[in-house]
Structures are given as C-alpha cells and as structure tokens.
Design a protein around this motif. Structure first.
Motif, PDB file in Angstrom:
ATOM      1  N   CYS A  82      43.162  93.605  26.437  1.00 27.04           N
ATOM      2  CA  CYS A  82      43.461  92.354  27.132  1.00 27.04           C
ATOM      3  C   CYS A  82      43.433  91.217  26.127  1.00 27.04           C
ATOM      4  N   HIS A  83      44.103  90.147  26.469  1.00 29.70           N
ATOM      5  CA  HIS A  83      44.139  88.951  25.629  1.00 29.70           C
ATOM      6  C   HIS A  83      43.070  87.987  26.110  1.00 29.70           C
ATOM      7  N   TYR A 112      52.773  90.716  22.280  1.00 27.79           N
ATOM      8  CA  TYR A 112      52.437  90.688  23.706  1.00 27.79           C
ATOM      9  C   TYR A 112      52.030  89.319  24.234  1.00 27.79           C
ATOM     10  N   VAL A 113      51.555  88.454  23.371  1.00 28.43           N
ATOM     11  CA  VAL A 113      51.063  87.157  23.833  1.00 28.43           C
ATOM     12  C   VAL A 113      52.100  86.073  23.600  1.00 28.43           C
ATOM     13  N   ARG A 114      52.854  86.219  22.556  1.00 28.24           N
ATOM     14  CA  ARG A 114      53.929  85.301  22.167  1.00 28.24           C
ATOM     15  C   ARG A 114      53.605  83.822  22.388  1.00 28.24           C
ATOM     16  N   GLY A 115      54.218  83.190  23.348  1.00 29.76           N
ATOM     17  CA  GLY A 115      54.087  81.744  23.546  1.00 29.76           C
ATOM     18  C   GLY A 115      52.711  81.278  23.993  1.00 29.76           C
ATOM     19  N   HIS A 116      51.839  82.200  24.344  1.00 35.09           N
ATOM     20  CA  HIS A 116      50.502  81.837  24.813  1.00 35.09           C
ATOM     21  C   HIS A 116      49.452  81.927  23.710  1.00 35.09           C
ATOM     22  N   SER A 121      43.079  83.147  19.838  1.00 30.54           N
ATOM     23  CA  SER A 121      43.547  84.312  20.597  1.00 30.54           C
ATOM     24  C   SER A 121      43.080  85.587  19.918  1.00 30.54           C
ATOM     25  N   ARG A 122      42.543  86.482  20.726  1.00 32.24           N
ATOM     26  CA  ARG A 122      42.111  87.786  20.225  1.00 32.24           C
ATOM     27  C   ARG A 122      42.419  88.835  21.289  1.00 32.24           C
ATOM     28  N   LEU A 123      42.478  90.082  20.885  1.00 29.74           N
ATOM     29  CA  LEU A 123      42.603  91.179  21.821  1.00 29.74           C
ATOM     30  C   LEU A 123      41.218  91.773  22.006  1.00 29.74           C
ATOM     31  N   GLY A 141      43.468  85.401  28.846  1.00 23.06           N
ATOM     32  CA  GLY A 141      44.756  84.822  28.506  1.00 23.06           C
ATOM     33  C   GLY A 141      45.895  85.603  29.122  1.00 23.06           C
ATOM     34  N   ASP A 142      47.078  85.052  29.010  1.00 24.50           N
ATOM     35  CA  ASP A 142      48.270  85.694  29.550  1.00 24.50           C
ATOM     36  C   ASP A 142      48.792  86.754  28.589  1.00 24.50           C
TER      37      ASP A 142
END
Length: 149
Positions: A82-83, A112-116, A121-123, A141-142
C-alpha cells in the motif's frame, strides 16, 4: 505493610523466581509497535503490529481499511502493499533499504502512485516495524492500479 509481609511468607521463594523469570523473558507485548494511521476519510486509527513485520501486511491484518488501499506486491505477491505518506520526523528512522530495494520502491511509487507521489511517499511493504517507529503517524495514499492512456 502487614499484607505485604504476609504475601511474602505465603509465596516464599516461588515469588522471587517468578519475578526473575517474568522480567527476563520478553513477551509479545515487548515487541509491539504502535502506529497511528489516518485513512482517506481523515479518521485516525491506532494500529499495533509486531516488530519485524512490514507495515502493509500489518495494516491489512488490522481489517479496518478498504481493500482498494491494498494491492499484491509486484515482486512478492504473497504480501500486500500500500502507499502511505510517512510523517516527516520518522523518515530518517525508517530501516535503510539496500540499493536494489530503494530502486524497486522508487520505480513502484512512480508507476502506481504517479500524480499522488510526494517526498514522503513510501510503500508499506518496505517499512519494517521497529521500536524507533513506535508512535509514527502515516496517512493512506492513493494508488492507481491501472494506467490510463
């Protein structure tokens, strides 16, 4: 005072050995890490996981988040991913990744997260729970699972 003395007499050497064993033997509670998670609705959840497990699996096992927050990990489909956005104070406390893992995580975030994506940001698959992360706050996150052209 009298009750304490009576207790010592009744328990005798048994009480001393019990205290010695219980204080030297770690329990599962000693390995618990508490994380605060803000879901996409803005609701804050307190999630507890076992030291050494990854954050994504811990969040999925918690069972209070929608399945669209999770996806099978690309390189290890037996695990969820998940993000998350990691609280800034904790970025330096995350377990360092080797060069391959760092490159894999970066590529997956971009895909997978691109614009977000943000700097924090981490997985969740790559975040191993440790005592240093106790009290950390993350926000879900999205994820964009399907590319649109």
């Amino acid at each position: 005072m009298a009750l304490r003395a009576l207790g010592k007499q009744l328990m005798g050497p048994l009480a001393t050995s019990w205290v010695r064993c219980s204080s030297s033997t770690p329990t599962v509670f000693d390995k618990m890490v508490q994380i605060f998670v803000i879901d996409k609705s803005g609701v804050r959840h307190t999630v507890r996981g076992i030291e050494g497990s990854n954050l994504a699996t811990t969040l999925q096992e918690y069972g209070q988040f929608k399945n669209d927050n999770f996806m099978p990990h690309v390189f290890d489909p037996a695990y969820a991913d998940c993000h998350v956005y990691v609280q800034g104070d904790y970025l330096d406390k995350l377990t360092p990744l080797d060069a391959t893992e760092e490159a894999d995580q970066q590529r997956l975030v971009e895909h997978y997260v691109r614009g977000h994506a943000r700097d924090n940001s981490r997985l969740g698959y790559y975040i191993k729970l440790s005592p240093q992360l106790n009290g950390m706050t993350v926000a879900l996150g999205d994820v964009e699972l399907w590319e649109t052209q």
